[in-house]
Every structure is written in C-alpha cells, then in structure tokens.
Design an enzyme around this catalytic site. Structure first.
Site: not given
Ligand code: GTP
Ligand code: MG
Lengths: 303, 639
Positions: B41, B547
C-alpha cells in the site's frame, strides 16, 4: 508542571536505556558490556553507572582490541577503567597476531573479520557470556534500524534477520538455551545528535580524537587517514600533512577517515554535525566493502 | 511559513544560539507512530518520503539510494523511497517489508519515532511489535484496492494494543486521477468498519507518497480536500496520557545491594508519582512501609514520576524482590493468579489450552497456562467465533492461570501493568502478546478479608475435610441420582454437605444464562465460585453438572487447593442415556427442537484422568455411590 508530567527527550531515552540494562543484570547469568572506547560506548558506560548506582557495575567490561586502534584510544581506556574501578577484560585474537594480521597486509575486510568479529566470538566463548551489551544505534545504518533491542544469537553467534523474536512493549524475552546468547542494544533509540547532546549535558569524557586538532594525515581513496604510528606504509610520493581534523567515529586508525574541522569543543561538534550533509558512517572503510555489508557482517557475528 | 524558511531559520539558530536550539529540541513534543496496512500500500515509500522531505537523508545516503533504485528499485530507475527503510537484503530483493524498521525524524513542532511495519499477513507479529510502543497508527490504503482484510486486521490489532489515534492515508491517489469520489467512498467504508473499534480520533488524508502529494504541504492536485497535509496531521495529534496523575506503581526490576547498609529497589515507574514519606504496599506480599528516599546517580530526588528509572529505599526491613510491585497503599492494584486477557498469537505452533507456557510481565516470569479460549475474534467482521486453539496471527479472549500471583491492572487503564508476553518453554520463542482485561479471582493472601475463624477452623469444628465432588457426564448419565445417594450416605456418616444441582442452579443463580458455549462457561464459573465459598465454610460440596468442557473443569480445579477438587466421571454411553431420556431432552434434540445439546450438536470432552471413574453400564447407582464413598475415604488418608 510539564517537567513532572512529561519527561524531556534525553531523560526519556536515559530511562529506557537504564531499564534495559537492569533487565539484563536481573535476568542474565553472565552478562558483559562491550566497550569500544568510542562516544557511544562512553554514553553507554555512563548510563550503566547510573543504572546500578550506588552499586558498582554488576558485570565486566570487554574490549576486543584489534591492535590497530588509535593510541589515544588505548590511553583513554586505561584511564577510564582505573577511574571507575571497572572489571576490564581486554581480548586480542592471538591467532590473528601470529598471522601478522593488519589492514595493510591483509586488507580491511579480512583484518576486521579476524581481529574484530572472530576476536569477539573467541572472547564470548572463552568467558561463556550469555548476554553482551553493545552501543549500536538504529539510526546508524539501515539494517541496524531493523534490529531488536534484545537480539538473539545462535550458538554460532549468528543473527537471523528474517526470524527475529517479536519484541513488545518493554517486556524483553531473553531466554536462551546453552551456547546461545543475546546481544543487547540499550542505545537503540538514540540518534547521533542525542549522543552528542547527552555528552554535552552530562559532561561525559571522550577520546580527544573527536575534537579537531592538527594531526598528520594522508589522503587515500578520498579518505583522510591519520598516520598514528610507523606501521603505516607510505606510498610513493605520499607525505603526511598536518591538517585540522577530527573523527566522527573511532575504530582501527587505518580504516577510520578523519574529517577536516575546526570544532574543538563538544558544542562546536554539535553545530558542525547539524549543518553537515554527510552521515557518520561515511568515514568507515568497512561499510563500503560490499553492498548490504553491515547486515552480512552482523549475521556473521560482528556487533 | 514554508519548509525552506524554517530551515534557514534553524541554521541561523544553530549558528547563533546553539544552546537555545538544543533546549528547544530537548523539550519538543514527541510522538511514536507506526505505518501499517496491507501489502504494497506504500507504507515504506511514505516513510522514505518523510525522511527525504524532512531533509534527513545525507548526501552519501542519497547517492546510494539513487544507485540502489536503479539496481533493485520498483520504480524503473526512478527513486524508490521504500529502499530507505527496507534495509534487509531479503526485503530489497523481494520489494517487500519483512520486519519493522525504526526511524527518527523531527520537524519544528515535534520529534518522531516511526516504526515502518510489514503488510504481509505472515509478518503480523512484527507489525504488533512496532505497534506495542506507538501512540498513533497511520493506516495506509491503496486507493485502487480500497479496504482489504489486512487493513481491517491491522486496524483491529493496533486498536487492541491500545492505539487510540488513527490516520487513514488513502495512498496512490495519482493512479486514480486524484478522484474525490474514490477517496470519499473509502472514507465512508472505513468509518462504518471503525464504528466497532475504539479510536478516539480518525483522520483521513488522500495522498501520493510516491509523488509527494499532500505529504508536507496541501496538494494542488486535490483542491477538493480541505483538511491539512499529512505532516501537519501528525504534528497535531494529541496523545497526552497523563500517566503521572494515576496511582503510583513501580514494578521492582532489580534489587540494589552494594553493601550491607544499603538495600534499594530499582525499577521504572509505570504510573503516578512518588515522594519520600509516602506509604506504600508491596504486592503480592501485602507488606507495608514508607518510602525513605529516591536514589539516583545524580542525587536523591524530592519526587519521581511515570517513566523515570529510579531506586527506592524503604523505612522498614521488609522482603521485596524482583517481580514485586511497589504501589500506593490507598489505590493498590489487584493481585491474582487467574485473569482474562486478549492474546495475539505469534507462534508457528498453535496455542493449546492447558499446555504449560511461561508468562512474562514487565518484571516477572511465571509458569502458567491458558486455561480456556473463550472465543476467537474474526479480524474481518470483528465477530466472536468459537474455537479450540489460536493459530499464528489469530486473536482470542483467554483465561490464564498462573502458578504464582501477580499484581496487575487492566491493560486499558495502565498498559505497563497489564501487558504480558507468552514464551514457549521448549523453543524459548515469544509466541504470544497478551493484554489483561480483568482478574478472575483474587489471590488468597491479599485483599481477601482476613477473618479469625478461617476455613481450617470451620472444617475442624465439623470434623471433616472440605472438598467438592464434581460429577460430570452426559445428560441422563446419572449424575444427580448418584450424587444424591452419596450425599445421603455422607449425611448418615455425620458429614456436613451440600448438593448443587444443575437444574436447581439454573432456576435461580444462573437464571440469566443459556446454553451457548460462553454461557456454559459462565454457568460453570459461577458454580465453581459458589463451591469455593462453601468449601471455605467447611462443607463437602457435591455438584451435578454436565460441564462438558475440559477447560472449564480445569478452571474450577484451579480455583481450589490441590486436594479440594475431586472429579467424578459418570461414564454412561450415549445410547444408554438416549434410551433413559427421563426428561425427553434427547428426543427434542433429535428433532432439532433444542440446540447445543451435549452429545448431539455440542461436544462432550471426557476427563482424561478423572479422580473417580464410574462405568455406570456395569454397576447400579447404589454401587456407584459406594465406590465414591470408598474413594473419598482413600483420599482422606492421602491428604
Ligand atoms: N503510483 C504510486 N505508487 C506508489 C505510491 N506509494 C507507493 N507506491 C509503489 O507501491 C509499491 C509498494 O510500495 P512499498 O512502500 O514497498 O509498500 P509497503 O506498504 O511498504 O509494502 P510492505 O511493507 O511489503 O507491506 C512500490 O512499487 C512503490 O513505489 C504512490 O503514492 N503512487
Ligand atoms: Mg514496507
């Protein structure tokens, strides 16, 4: 009444560290405190004096000497141990000494592994310590940011970053089987700024190398190396130069880069640090050897 | 005031008034928070972004970030902020977070410790690790996916761990055209779900962690959002807990004895304030003394409050050791060896009721067991479900019984006095995190109104050893009949007895209870408590209750002294009971007219080692009664 209802930042950190140290003293059979002579060790020792006052430290202090530390560090260590009547153990890996180990002859990676990592494991095994305090902080490096305060080590001293014990609240699970051990990091939540600010506030003595002074240095691979003794071979055309320098961290002198500085007091160090644009570990040769190298070293037993 | 000018201002202050600057830093307000939510996310990206935008990334770190982003980043060579926090090799390879990372940053208003936690269900325990010490939770939601099971699970767990402030970050708005409708729908759905939780504040922020929208400053891509940007939300969460104003408690961690003349008790104050001269009670022993001094390396203190690590000396030479709690005398915590608690299970092996575990509170490790799993919580619907065990990452409400009493408070009221971990005795792994709700019985030596005429005195007067004969077995197995005969015989022998019968109790004392599992447990608990009082009165108690559950019988056994509980298993095969069917209940159960009938749609767990095992198919009721009397006489010899 804020002073009574919410602790100030350093007070809170101090209390947390003291809690951790007491927990170890109360529940581990044979703990030891690693003492590296650096500023973090200095803070850790100071906190330990506070934690157990009016008792003396209920455990010995261990310095793993690589034989390549700055001379001023060793002087400082001796004085400090005498002053506080510490039960100081100095361990040197004699196998390494027999091999003529050194960073110049064997390279930084091998030297550090043999004299520091292996040396540490030897000492822990020799005395059968079941818990060892280290002064590492989470803000130092990205794999340290992941480590628990009570960090489990297998009988082979290995850290397994992928299956760390959950660590909730301030309830620490330090139960181990024979041969296994705990590394305990009471300064986990301190930052470099906190450390300096605390040194300033508590007037904690530090090795003079932290303060700027004219010192003989040569520049190698973009690093300013201080010529601390005549074991350092000069390359052709190299000539030690007197420069106003200080050190942000202390280790083996050939592996610790100096920074040019005019900060001759702790408060000036703090000012310089707040305005600088590089991190403290930058001056360490060992971190650059391989990618993710700290994690790997830690897995192998490095502190 | 823009960030830029704050920076310039700050540099000026550092140069010209460093002491003033440090003083401000020292007294800055402070917040510990976590990021949580479902996988991918954008939690780590958000934290990386915060560190970057608050200028905490040094030049050398920035250079290696750019390098790493090209090598292992998820952004096609553009900067992947998650790499600033995902520090383990395995995390970088897989592009996920495995374990919690602790990072520190500050703005002009506040200092922060953030724990970036993993979204993967497998690593929920690492999320809980981060959450246990946090005051606020940032719950991320991918705008494309909306609320997922993991979003609900994390929300529930952080709330259970006592976090009362949630910031719901609806992330990746860049991929949904910064649509207000998308945001509003997610907000509405989350609000509905959160009705069942106990957050004091929930703030919703639409954002793009990757692009930096609505992070430090309001984004012009989302002019429709009139709330503040994310950072300003973080800066303004009010988490003041007023711990210092609560009653004083200090769990004793370490006894400080440098020499024969000094005996101090070191510990961290969990709540309240203490001053020399205060009268305190030591629990569980109940000894009373006055505080003589508050000793620290920096000199004795006039007073000390919550979170301070101090050493207390007392006026009197009383026995105090690690594991005890020193508390204010007038508002003392309860002591118990049995309590009810929520447990988050973290072991690879499931939690088994009855199995011995170690329970560690803030300052004491005690052997104990989870005597019963009352229910599990479905993290998706928050509904209660029956269950026998807890698997990894499941949450349940449990009864715990310890080998020794502890002083405690409800986790809700005082987390430091109500939290514990569960440790596996064999592997030493931390397999559970628990939060005490309330005590199930008070420890015998404290609080219990001490009276001069005690159990022993009453029993001696009656010339008998008080016990409870606990008859268990299927409906119509013959419990009441046999118990009745036994009571007659005992009476004839001059013993003082009382028979508690299932049906009779359900007409009065337990009139409010039905037959679902939870009610059956409560039914038995009350009967157990009544039996205990009668034992205290010196009586021989006979009970006749189906019981059906081992755990509850165990619970009652645990309420008594070891020799006071005699389990009598009236072992009659189901077919025979069905045939007898004196009340026509089996018939009704068969036709579905009554539900939860033991032996039909509700299980009967036979005792594994009953003290007396009656095979009624092979004997008459009178013979069975004789067997019971013989056994009691034998038992008396043993005692
Ligand atoms: N387009 C877009 N991509 C995003 C955004 N935020 C994160 N991403 C992408 O989403 C993917 C996952 O991001 P992470 O920050 O690793 O996600 P996380 O929630 O830390 O994942 P876990 O810790 O493994 O649960 C990556 O490829 C990021 O670059 C955003 O606001 N917009
Ligand atoms: Mg992540």
């Amino acid at each position: 009444m804020t002073s009574h209802t919410q602790l100030a930042h350093l007070q809170r950190l101090e209390a947390e560290s003291i809690h951790i140290m007491r927990e170890v003293a109360a529940t581990c059979e044979n703990p030891v405190m690693l003492y590296s002579i650096g500023k973090d060790s200095g803070v850790m020792m100071h906190l330990a004096l506070k934690a157990f006052y009016p008792s003396k430290l209920p455990f010995p202090i261990l310095h793993v000497d690589t034989t390549w530390k700055f001379r001023e560090m060793i002087e400082f260590r001796e004085k400090f141990a005498a002053e506080h009547q510490l039960d100081l153990i100095t361990h040197i890996n004699q196998e390494g000494v027999a091999m003529g180990m050194g960073p110049f002859s064997h390279g930084s990676a091998v030297h550090t592994d043999v004299m520091k990592t292996q040396g540490l494991k030897q000492a822990l095994d020799k005395y059968g310590f079941d818990a060892a305090f280290g002064g590492a902080r989470r803000d130092e490096e990205k794999s340290r940011a992941k480590e628990r305060i009570f960090s489990f080590r297998s009988a082979q001293h290995r850290w397994d970053p992928k299956s760390q014990r959950p660590e909730l609240w301030n309830i620490y699970n330090n139960r181990i089987q024979k041969g296994e051990s705990m590394r305990v990091f009471p300064l986990s939540n301190w930052t470099e700024l906190d450390i300096w600010q605390y040194i300033h506030q508590e007037n904690i003595p530090i090795v003079p190398l932290y303060l700027a002074k004219k010192r003989p240095v040569v520049e190698r691979d973009g690093m300013l190396v201080m010529v601390d003794d005549d074991r350092m071979p000069m390359k052709p055309g190299e000539e030690p130069e007197m420069k106003m320098v200080r050190f942000r961290t202390l280790g083996c002198y050939p592996l610790t880069g100096a920074v040019e500085s005019t900060a001759t007091t702790v408060i000036e160090i703090i000012q310089e640090m707040l305005l600088t644009k590089t991190s403290e570990r930058q001056g360490r040769a060992i971190d650059k050897d391989s990618n993710a190298s700290m994690e790997q070293k830690k897995q192998e037993g490095y502190f | 005031m823009t960030t830029k000018s704050y920076e310039v201002q700050q540099s000026e202050q550092i140069t010209n008034d460093i002491e003033g600057y440090l003083h401000d830093q020292e007294h800055k307000n402070f917040l510990r928070f976590i990021t949580c939510g479902s996988v991918d996310d954008g939690k780590s990206t958000l934290i990386g972004r915060l560190l970057y935008d608050s200028k905490l990334i040094f030049e050398d770190q920035m250079a290696s970030l750019e390098n790493d982003s090209k090598k292992v980043g998820t952004q096609g060579g553009d900067i992947d902020f998650a790499l600033l926090v995902d520090g383990l090799a395995a995390e970088r390879e897989q592009g996920i977070t495995i374990d919690v990372a602790y990072r520190f940053f500050a703005t002009d208003k506040r200092k922060f410790i953030v724990a970036d936690t993993p979204g993967h269900e497998q690593y929920t325990r690492n999320m809980a690790t981060g959450a246990s010490s946090a005051d606020a939770a940032v719950i991320l939601i991918d705008a494309r996916k909306g609320i997922l099971t993991q979003t609900r699970r994390h929300s529930f767990i952080v709330n259970l761990l006592g976090i009362r402030h949630a910031v719901v970050a609806v992330n990746k708005m860049d991929l949904m055209d910064y649509s207000q409708e998308v945001f509003q729908n997610i907000e509405a759905e989350y609000r509905e779900f959160a009705e069942n939780l106990d957050f004091l504040t929930i703030t919703f922020v639409p954002m793009s962690a990757l692009k930096g929208d609505n992070i430090m400053t309001p984004s012009d891509k989302m002019p429709w959002h009139d709330g503040p940007a994310f950072m300003s939300v973080l800066e303004n969460i009010d988490v003041a807990r007023k711990k210092a104003e609560k009653p004083f408690r200090m769990p004793v961690q370490w006894v400080n004895r440098p020499n024969l003349d000094f005996r101090g008790f070191s510990g961290t104050i969990s709540s309240g304030t203490v001053k020399p001269g205060d009268t305190v009670i030591v629990l569980p022993s109940g000894k009373v003394s006055n505080v003589k001094s508050i000793v620290t390396y920096d000199g004795n203190l006039d007073q000390a409050s919550a979170d301070q690590a101090v050493t207390l000396t007392l006026e009197d030479e009383i026995d105090v050791s690690r594991g005890d709690v020193i508390a204010e005398i007038n508002q003392r915590p309860e002591t118990t060896d049995q309590f009810q608690a929520h447990i988050i299970w973290m072991g690879e092996q499931p939690m088994l009721p009855g199995r011995p575990y170690l329970i560690k509170t803030t300052n004491k490790t005690v052997a104990g067991e989870i005597s019963a799993l009352k229910h599990k919580v479905n993290v998706n619907s928050l509904e209660h479900e029956a269950g026998k065990t807890l698997a990894l990452n499941e949450v349940g409400l449990c009864n715990i019984s310890l080998d020794e009493a502890i002083a405690f408070e409800a986790y809700r009221d005082n987390p430091a006095m109500g939290a514990f971990i569960v440790i596996d005795k064999i592997s030493n792994a931390t397999v559970g995190a628990g939060m005490i709700d309330f005590g199930l019985r008070r420890a015998t030596n404290v609080h219990w109104q001490a009276v001069d005429v005690d159990k022993t005195a009453r029993a001696e007067q009656k010339r008998q050893k008080p016990v409870v004969l606990w008859f268990t077995g299927l409906s119509a197995s013959g419990k009441s009949t046999i118990a009745n005969l036994v009571e007659k015989k005992l009476h004839a022998l001059g013993k003082h007895t009382y028979l508690l019968d299932g049906d009779n109790v359900r007409h009065g004392l337990n009139r409010d209870l039905g037959f679902v599992d939870a009610d059956r447990v409560e039914n038995i608990r009350r009967v157990g408590e009544v039996s205990k009082l009668m034992i205290d009165a010196g009586l021989i108690v006979l009970t006749a209750f189906i019981s059906p559950f081992r755990a509850e019988r165990r619970m009652v056994r645990d309420m008594m002294e070891p020799h006071e509980f005699i389990e009598v298993f009236v072992d009659t095969p189901l077919e025979i009971c069905e045939k007898r069917d004196p009340k026509g209940l089996y018939k009704k159960a068969r036709s579905g007219e009554i539900k939860n009938f033991t032996g039909y749609d509700s299980p009967y767990e036979p005792p594994e080692r009953a003290d007396i095992h009656l095979h009624t198919a092979e004997m008459t009721a009178a013979e069975a009664a004789d067997a019971v009397i013989a056994k009691i006489e034998e038992k008396y010899q043993e005692v």
